[in-house]
Enzyme design. Structure first.
Site, short mmCIF file in Angstrom:
data_model
loop_
_atom_site.label_atom_id
_atom_site.label_comp_id
_atom_site.label_asym_id
_atom_site.label_seq_id
_atom_site.Cartn_x
_atom_site.Cartn_y
_atom_site.Cartn_z
N ILE A 167 -19.79 4.24 -44.72
CA ILE A 167 -19.11 3.66 -43.56
C ILE A 167 -20.18 2.98 -42.71
CG2 ILE A 167 -17.69 4.14 -41.53
CD1 ILE A 167 -16.76 6.74 -42.96
N CYS B 54 -24.14 6.98 -45.18
CA CYS B 54 -23.97 6.93 -46.64
C CYS B 54 -22.81 7.81 -47.10
CB CYS B 54 -25.23 7.43 -47.33
SG CYS B 54 -26.68 6.42 -47.08
N GLU C 26 -22.78 10.02 -49.40
CA GLU C 26 -23.17 11.43 -49.64
C GLU C 26 -23.06 12.25 -48.36
OE1 GLU C 26 -24.72 8.64 -50.58
OE2 GLU C 26 -26.10 8.98 -52.23
N CYS D 243 -30.44 8.05 -50.94
CA CYS D 243 -31.52 7.75 -49.99
C CYS D 243 -32.18 9.04 -49.51
CB CYS D 243 -31.00 6.93 -48.81
SG CYS D 243 -30.23 7.92 -47.51
N CYS E 12 -30.09 11.36 -47.10
CA CYS E 12 -29.06 12.14 -47.81
C CYS E 12 -29.70 13.28 -48.60
CB CYS E 12 -28.24 11.25 -48.72
SG CYS E 12 -27.20 10.11 -47.78
N1 THU Z 1 -25.70 3.92 -49.62
C1 THU Z 1 -24.98 5.04 -49.87
O1 THU Z 1 -23.89 5.24 -49.31
N2 THU Z 1 -25.48 5.94 -50.74
C2 THU Z 1 -26.60 5.74 -51.51
O2 THU Z 1 -26.94 6.59 -52.32
C3 THU Z 1 -27.38 4.50 -51.34
C4 THU Z 1 -27.00 3.64 -50.20
C5 THU Z 1 -25.12 2.90 -48.72
C6 THU Z 1 -25.77 2.71 -47.38
C7 THU Z 1 -25.31 1.32 -47.04
O3 THU Z 1 -23.98 1.39 -46.51
C8 THU Z 1 -25.22 0.60 -48.38
O4 THU Z 1 -25.16 1.64 -49.35
C9 THU Z 1 -26.40 -0.33 -48.69
O5 THU Z 1 -27.60 0.33 -48.47
#
Ligand code: THU
Length: 132
Positions: free
Chosen positions: A44, A54, A56, A87, A90
């Site tokens: 979101i 993220c 996760e 990341c 997370c």
């Molecule tokens: N993102 C995630 O939700 N999880 C991950 O494991 C890697 C990155 C999201 C963060 C952001 O909204 C988008 O991916 C680009 O970085």
């Protein structure tokens, strides 16, 4: 009985709920509790970019906020060439709530899947018992 494949599919499907107007990079996550319930989450984003969250962390915070604390397995999915690596933020959140050996299935849209533990993702992590 929930299978790993069920979790992978839930994670892949949750990408459809992602709010990603800035990155246009949807990520989905699915988290299985010991009681057999599956929580799902997606990333979101926010116009103030760093405030974004993220998939996760969304799924873990959803589950924790519903009183869950015992987790069995998690899946994370994105449209990446290799299984999507979570990341650093997370990984730290996972290390608070997951056992050292819990299975975390990282996947992509082809279901190329790498199964790891938090010990693989974030060894020597800061832990609650490092606090005085
Ligand atoms: N993102 C995630 O939700 N999880 C991950 O494991 C890697 C990155 C999201 C963060 C952001 O909204 C988008 O991916 C680009 O970085």
């Amino acid at each position: 009985m929930v299978t790993t494949n069920n979790l992978l599919e839930e994670a892949i499907n949750m990408r459809n709920k992602a709010y990603v107007p800035y990155s246009e990079f949807p990520v989905g996550a699915a988290l299985l509790t010991k009681s057999g319930k599956i929580y799902t989450g997606c990333n979101i984003e926010n116009a103030s970019y760093p405030v974004s969250c993220c998939a996760e962390r969304v799924v873990i915070f959803k589950a924790i906020s519903e009183g869950e604390i015992d987790f069995v397995e998690m899946a994370v999915a994105a449209d990446t060439t290799r299984p999507v690596p979570p990341c650093g933020s997370c990984r730290q959140v996972m290390s608070e709530f997951f056992s050292r050996t819990m299975h975390i299935h990282l996947t992509n849209l082809n279901k190329d899947t790498k199964t790891v533990s938090i010990e693989d993702l974030l060894p020597f992590s800061f832990q609650p018992n490092d606090l005085p």
